[in-house]
Design a protein around this motif. Structure first.
Motif, PDB file in Angstrom:
ATOM      1  N   ALA A  32       0.841  -1.208   0.000  1.00 13.68           N
ATOM      2  CA  ALA A  32       0.000   0.000   0.000  1.00 13.68           C
ATOM      3  C   ALA A  32       0.872   1.252   0.000  1.00 13.68           C
ATOM      4  O   ALA A  32       0.589   2.227   0.692  1.00 13.68           O
ATOM      5  CB  ALA A  32      -0.960  -0.003   1.188  1.00 13.68           C
ATOM      6  N   SER A  33       1.948   1.200  -0.769  1.00 12.89           N
ATOM      7  CA  SER A  33       2.818   2.369  -0.855  1.00 12.89           C
ATOM      8  C   SER A  33       2.990   2.824  -2.306  1.00 12.89           C
ATOM      9  O   SER A  33       4.029   3.338  -2.697  1.00 12.89           O
ATOM     10  CB  SER A  33       4.170   2.089  -0.208  1.00 12.89           C
ATOM     11  OG  SER A  33       4.792   0.992  -0.843  1.00 12.89           O
ATOM     12  N   THR A  34       1.955   2.593  -3.095  1.00 10.71           N
ATOM     13  CA  THR A  34       1.932   3.083  -4.475  1.00 10.71           C
ATOM     14  C   THR A  34       0.677   3.938  -4.632  1.00 10.71           C
ATOM     15  O   THR A  34      -0.408   3.530  -4.202  1.00 10.71           O
ATOM     16  CB  THR A  34       1.892   1.893  -5.466  1.00 10.71           C
ATOM     17  OG1 THR A  34       3.065   1.095  -5.295  1.00 10.71           O
ATOM     18  CG2 THR A  34       1.805   2.371  -6.907  1.00 10.71           C
ATOM     19  N   LEU A  35       0.832   5.124  -5.209  1.00  4.65           N
ATOM     20  CA  LEU A  35      -0.343   5.947  -5.513  1.00  4.65           C
ATOM     21  C   LEU A  35      -1.036   5.363  -6.737  1.00  4.65           C
ATOM     22  O   LEU A  35      -0.387   5.044  -7.730  1.00  4.65           O
ATOM     23  CB  LEU A  35       0.069   7.394  -5.838  1.00  4.65           C
ATOM     24  CG  LEU A  35       0.796   8.190  -4.759  1.00  4.65           C
ATOM     25  CD1 LEU A  35       1.170   9.574  -5.311  1.00  4.65           C
ATOM     26  CD2 LEU A  35      -0.072   8.326  -3.508  1.00  4.65           C
ATOM     27  N   LYS A  36      -2.345   5.221  -6.651  1.00  7.38           N
ATOM     28  CA  LYS A  36      -3.114   4.694  -7.787  1.00  7.38           C
ATOM     29  C   LYS A  36      -3.859   5.841  -8.445  1.00  7.38           C
ATOM     30  O   LYS A  36      -4.727   6.460  -7.827  1.00  7.38           O
ATOM     31  CB  LYS A  36      -4.062   3.604  -7.306  1.00  7.38           C
ATOM     32  CG  LYS A  36      -4.863   2.959  -8.406  1.00  7.38           C
ATOM     33  CD  LYS A  36      -5.272   1.526  -8.083  1.00  7.38           C
ATOM     34  CE  LYS A  36      -6.458   1.412  -7.167  1.00  7.38           C
ATOM     35  NZ  LYS A  36      -6.909   0.013  -7.013  1.00  7.38           N
ATOM     36  N   ILE A  37      -3.530   6.133  -9.692  1.00  7.08           N
ATOM     37  CA  ILE A  37      -4.124   7.249 -10.432  1.00  7.08           C
ATOM     38  C   ILE A  37      -4.835   6.666 -11.642  1.00  7.08           C
ATOM     39  O   ILE A  37      -4.195   6.066 -12.512  1.00  7.08           O
ATOM     40  CB  ILE A  37      -3.022   8.247 -10.875  1.00  7.08           C
ATOM     41  CG1 ILE A  37      -2.265   8.755  -9.641  1.00  7.08           C
ATOM     42  CG2 ILE A  37      -3.632   9.398 -11.666  1.00  7.08           C
ATOM     43  CD1 ILE A  37      -1.009   9.543  -9.975  1.00  7.08           C
ATOM     44  N   ARG A  38      -6.146   6.806 -11.689  1.00  3.77           N
ATOM     45  CA  ARG A  38      -6.934   6.034 -12.646  1.00  3.77           C
ATOM     46  C   ARG A  38      -8.247   6.763 -12.917  1.00  3.77           C
ATOM     47  O   ARG A  38      -9.329   6.269 -12.612  1.00  3.77           O
ATOM     48  CB  ARG A  38      -7.190   4.681 -11.960  1.00  3.77           C
ATOM     49  CG  ARG A  38      -7.551   3.521 -12.783  1.00  3.77           C
ATOM     50  CD  ARG A  38      -7.927   2.356 -11.883  1.00  3.77           C
ATOM     51  NE  ARG A  38      -8.891   2.746 -10.857  1.00  3.77           N
ATOM     52  CZ  ARG A  38      -9.422   1.925  -9.944  1.00  3.77           C
ATOM     53  NH1 ARG A  38      -9.064   0.666  -9.904  1.00  3.77           N
ATOM     54  NH2 ARG A  38     -10.294   2.362  -9.047  1.00  3.77           N
ATOM     55  N   PRO A  39      -8.165   7.957 -13.488  1.00  6.78           N
ATOM     56  CA  PRO A  39      -9.352   8.821 -13.589  1.00  6.78           C
ATOM     57  C   PRO A  39     -10.335   8.373 -14.670  1.00  6.78           C
ATOM     58  O   PRO A  39      -9.985   7.539 -15.518  1.00  6.78           O
ATOM     59  CB  PRO A  39      -8.745  10.163 -13.971  1.00  6.78           C
ATOM     60  CG  PRO A  39      -7.509   9.818 -14.729  1.00  6.78           C
ATOM     61  CD  PRO A  39      -6.971   8.574 -14.081  1.00  6.78           C
ATOM     62  N   PRO A  40     -11.533   8.953 -14.666  1.00  7.62           N
ATOM     63  CA  PRO A  40     -12.441   8.776 -15.801  1.00  7.62           C
ATOM     64  C   PRO A  40     -11.692   9.124 -17.094  1.00  7.62           C
ATOM     65  O   PRO A  40     -10.823  10.001 -17.090  1.00  7.62           O
ATOM     66  CB  PRO A  40     -13.557   9.802 -15.530  1.00  7.62           C
ATOM     67  CG  PRO A  40     -13.546  10.004 -14.047  1.00  7.62           C
ATOM     68  CD  PRO A  40     -12.106   9.848 -13.635  1.00  7.62           C
ATOM     69  N   LEU A  41     -12.043   8.485 -18.201  1.00  3.59           N
ATOM     70  CA  LEU A  41     -11.284   8.693 -19.442  1.00  3.59           C
ATOM     71  C   LEU A  41     -11.542  10.058 -20.071  1.00  3.59           C
ATOM     72  O   LEU A  41     -10.823  10.460 -20.995  1.00  3.59           O
ATOM     73  CB  LEU A  41     -11.591   7.592 -20.458  1.00  3.59           C
ATOM     74  CG  LEU A  41     -11.229   6.160 -20.051  1.00  3.59           C
ATOM     75  CD1 LEU A  41     -11.389   5.209 -21.230  1.00  3.59           C
ATOM     76  CD2 LEU A  41      -9.814   6.057 -19.498  1.00  3.59           C
ATOM     77  N   VAL A  42     -12.551  10.774 -19.594  1.00  7.62           N
ATOM     78  CA  VAL A  42     -12.783  12.132 -20.106  1.00  7.62           C
ATOM     79  C   VAL A  42     -11.808  13.132 -19.479  1.00  7.62           C
ATOM     80  O   VAL A  42     -11.899  14.331 -19.741  1.00  7.62           O
ATOM     81  CB  VAL A  42     -14.250  12.598 -19.887  1.00  7.62           C
ATOM     82  CG1 VAL A  42     -15.178  11.825 -20.824  1.00  7.62           C
ATOM     83  CG2 VAL A  42     -14.672  12.403 -18.438  1.00  7.62           C
TER      84      VAL A  42
END
Lengths: 426, 426
Positions: free
Chosen positions: B394-404
Motif C-alpha cells: 500500500a505504498s503506491t499511488l493509484k491514479i486512474r481517472p475517468p477517461l474524459v
C-alpha cells in the motif's frame, strides 16, 4: 405477423449466434418484446401479452415511480460504497426493518447469485467448515460455487449432500416436517463421515425448482434446529420467495416462524435493475469482516440504492403482503376449479402469486406429460398469456406474475388455460 | 464544514453499522459525495473534488447521453434474454467488433466478478481440468471461486499456483517476458504433479493489484503459448485494463498481439450501471453450452444493453484510444517531472490513464513508505483531489481517472501532488 416482420425476426434469430449456444429462448416461436406496462408486455407487431411469469418486474413493467427514481439518481451521482452516501444506509435500514431484529446487517450485491455466493463464503468463514446441504433439485445461482450446490444444473460437489424437498415427502405437514428434519441429520452425518462437516443448510424457502412447497409447517424451523445442533447455519434463499411473493408476509420463511442466520435476496429487488442483497446476523459478518474485506463495485451504489428504495415504496403502497394474499386466494380458487374440470391438470401447489400446476398425461407417462406441458405453454403464448414450466420433468406449469396482478388478470389467465387444456387433450 | 453538517456526517457514519464491518470507507475523513459531473465530484457542503481515481464512470460522472439511454429504455421495457430483443444482439455485435475475429461470442453478466467466474466455469468444462495459474498478488473478484484465485484477498486454493507478475521481474522487456513464461511452465509442472493439471492462466492484463505492468513486451504472448502447450487456456481479465484505459488500443492485451481464449470485462462497461461481460472463442462456449445452460437474470437485459451501447457510443465519440494515449503522454510527463523533483516519489509505472507512483521513505522502510502514502493520499483528499493506493505494501499511488480526463486536469493533479509531496516530507 407480416412477412416483413417475420423476415426481421428470422434475421434477429440468426444474429443471436453472437451470444453463443448457452443462451436459450422461451417458446417454440420466441416472443420479440418491445414494450411493457404493468402486467402487460407488447411484441413488435403491437400484440399484447399477459405476463403471468416474470417475478422480476414485481411492481409492474416500467413502473413510473421506479423509473423516475432511477433516472433522477443516475443524472446526479452514481458511485460506490467507499464514499459516504445517505442512500445506501437508508436502503439498508429500510430493508432491515422488514426482518426480525436478529437479522441486523445488510450487504449489497448485484444479483441473487452473488448474494448466495457471499452467504456461502460467510458461512464457510464463520464455521471454519465447507459442507453444504441442499434439496435434491435445488437451484441457487450461476457462480461456480453455486453450480456446485445446484443439482438442477449439474452433479453437486464432493462437499455437498442433497435431501428430498418437502414437496416430495408424504403425509401430514407435521410428518413432512419431521422427515425433512431427519434427512438434514442424515446428510450431516454423511458430511461428517466424509471429513467435510456441515457449514450450512441452504434452502430456497419455497422449494421452487423442486416443484414448490409453500404449506405452513414446521419444516424450516425443525430443519434449522437440526443443522444448528450440528454446528451449521441455516441460510434462507429468498430470491424466489421474498418480497411478499407468497402473500401475508414479506418473506417466505416467516410462514413457520424460523429466524434464519442469513437471508439472500435478488430478482424483484430492483424491479429489473440489477440488485441483490444479503441480510445476516451481525456476529457472522463480524467473523467474516475480521478475515476479509468486502467490496462489490456496483453493489449498493447510489443508483441501485435509490431504485431499491423506490421498489420498497411501491411495494408498501401496494400493501404487497395483503394484496398478494387476496389475489392469491382468487388465483387458488380459479386454478382449483380448472383442476376439477380438466383431467390433464393434477396437483395445484402454491400460495400468494407463485403457483405450480402439475400436468398429467392420460397414460401417466412422464415424457408424455412433459410434451403436453409444452403444448399448453406454447398454446398459451399463442393466445397471449406468458407463463413457464418447472419441475424435474418439466411437467409443471409455473405461474409467477408481477405482484401488481389483479383478480381480473387471474380471470384472463384461467380462461386461457381452460381453452388450452381443452385443445391439448383433443 | 459547519457543526451541523459535521453532526449529520457523524450520524451517518454511526448509521453505517447497518452495513456491518466488512465494508470499508476511503480516507481518514471520509468524503460524503452528493453529485458528480464529468471528472468532478461534489460533497455535501458543495466542495468540488477532481476525480483521479474512479475507473467506472469512464465517460464522465452522470454522462447525459448514458443517463438518457438508461432512462428511455427503463421507461419502455426491462426484460431478459429469454425473449427476443434487438438490443442485446446489437450490443454483442458492437462489442465483438472491437475484438480480433477469433473472439466471436459475447455473454453478459452484471459484474466483472461474474464474468471472471463464468470464464473459469467455461475453462473447467472445456478442458476437463481444474488447475489455475494467477499472479502473486492478483485480484479477480468477489465470488468464492474467485477468492480462491485472488491471493490479494486470501491464500489461494489447493488447485491454484501463483507466479511473480512481470512488474516484480528484472531485466529487459525480453528478459521479463522469458522469465514470466518460464514461471508459467514451472507452475503448470507443479499443478500436474499435484494431480490438478492446468485449465487456465488468468491474468489481469495490466497486473494492477500486483503493482502495474503495462510495458509493451511479449510477456502475454509467450505466457499464452506456454499455457496452451500444456493444454490450458489463456484468460485475459480486462476488468481493469479494458475499454481503452491504457490508450492506443481498446484492450490492454493488444499491446503485444496475443489473442486470448476468453476476455472478461466489467467496471467501465456501463459507466456505473452493473454490466459485466465475457467474450470468448465460440468452440469453448459450444463445449460449455452442450453441458450447461446459462442464464443471468439481469445480464444483457434490455436496459443494460441500451446503457452498454450508449457507453460504446460515447467512447467512440471521445475517440477513446487516441484521446487516452494523448492525455496519458501529458500525465506521464507531469509525473516524471514530479518524480525528478521529489525524493519521496520513486518509480512511475503505467500507460494511458492508469498510473502507479511508488512512494519511497527516506530511510527505505516499507512501513514508513506506507504511512507516507497515507499522508499524501489524505492530504490530496483535503486539497480536493481524489486518488487511491495500490501495491502489496500500500505504498503506491493509484491514479486512474475517468477517461474524459483532459490535459488541464493532469495539470491540476500534478500541482496538488507537488504540494502534498512538499508537505509530507516536512
Amino acid at each position: 405477423m407480416t412477412v416483413n416482420s417475420n423476415q426481421t425476426q428470422q434475421d434477429l434469430l440468426a444474429r443471436r449466434k453472437a451470444l453463443g449456444p448457452a443462451y436459450r429462448l422461451f417458446y417454440e416461436e420466441p416472443v420479440e418484446l418491445v414494450r411493457g406496462e404493468g402486467v402487460w408486455l407488447y411484441d413488435a407487431s403491437g400484440r399484447r401479452y399477459l405476463d403471468a411469469y416474470n417475478n422480476v418486474p414485481v411492481v409492474g413493467h416500467a413502473n413510473p415511480a421506479v423509473v423516475e427514481a432511477l433516472s433522477r439518481q443516475a443524472s446526479v451521482l452514481n458511485t460506490h460504497t467507499r464514499y459516504l452516501h445517505d442512500g445506501v444506509v437508508r436502503y439498508a435500514e429500510r430493508l432491515l426493518a422488514l426482518f426480525p431484529d436478529a437479522l441486523d446487517t445488510a450487504m449489497f450485491t448485484c444479483t441473487g447469485s452473488e448474494a448466495n455466493d457471499l452467504a456461502l463464503r460467510i458461512a464457510f468463514e464463520a464455521t471454519g467448515r465447507r459442507g453444504v446441504i441442499v434439496t435434491a433439485n435445488a437451484y441457487h445461482g450461476v457462480t461456480m460455487a453455486l453450480a456446485d450446490v445446484s443439482p438442477s444444473l449439474r452433479p453437486v460437489g464432493a462437499h455437498v449432500r442433497t435431501i428430498p424437498a418437502p414437496c416430495l415427502l408424504e403425509g401430514t405437514p407435521q410428518a413432512v416436517a419431521a422427515q425433512f428434519a431427519a434427512s438434514v441429520d442424515a446428510a450431516a452425518d454423511e458430511l461428517e463421515a466424509a471429513g467435510t462437516p456441515v457449514a450450512a443448510l441452504m434452502v430456497d424457502t419455497v422449494f421452487a425448482s423442486d416443484g414448490m412447497y409453500a404449506d405452513p409447517s414446521e419444516a424450516l424451523t425443525l430443519a434449522a434446529e437440526r443443522v444448528r445442533a450440528r454446528g451449521g447455519l441455516f441460510i434462507a434463499d429468498e430470491v424466489q420467495g421474498g418480497f411478499a411473493r407468497m402473500g401475508a408476509n414479506w418473506w417466505a420463511f416467516q410462514r413457520d416462524g424460523v429466524i434464519p442466520d442469513m437471508v439472500s435476496m435478488g430478482k424483484p429487488m430492483g424491479n429489473g435493475h440489477p440488485i441483490g442483497g444479503l441480510v445476516a446476523q451481525s456476529r457472522l459478518v463480524e467473523v467474516f469482516g475480521r478475515q476479509c474485506r468486502y467490496f462489490n463495485t456496483f453493489g449498493g451504489n447510489t443508483v441501485s440504492s435509490a431504485v431499491g428504495l423506490a421498489v420498497l415504496d411501491e411495494l408498501a403502497r401496494l400493501d404487497a403482503p395483503a394484496h398478494v394474499e387476496r389475489t392469491g386466494q382468487v388465483m387458488a380458487q380459479a386454478l382449483d376449479d380448472l383442476a376439477q374440470r380438466h383431467d390433464c391438470l393434477g396437483a395445484v401447489r402454491g400460495q400468494g402469486l407463485y403457483w405450480g400446476v402439475d400436468i398429467v398425461a392420460p397414460d401417466g407417462d412422464a415424457a408424455h406429460a412433459a410434451r403436453l406441458t409444452q403444448r399448453i405453454v406454447n398454446g398459451l403464448r399463442q393466445s397471449g398469456v406468458l407463463l413457464g414450466t418447472a419441475g424435474r420433468n418439466a411437467s409443471t406449469l409455473k405461474i409467477r406474475p408481477p405482484l401488481v396482478f389483479q383478480p381480473e388478470h387471474a380471470g384472463i389467465l384461467a380462461a386461457a388455460l381452460d381453452e388450452q387444456c381443452r385443445m391439448a387433450m383433443r
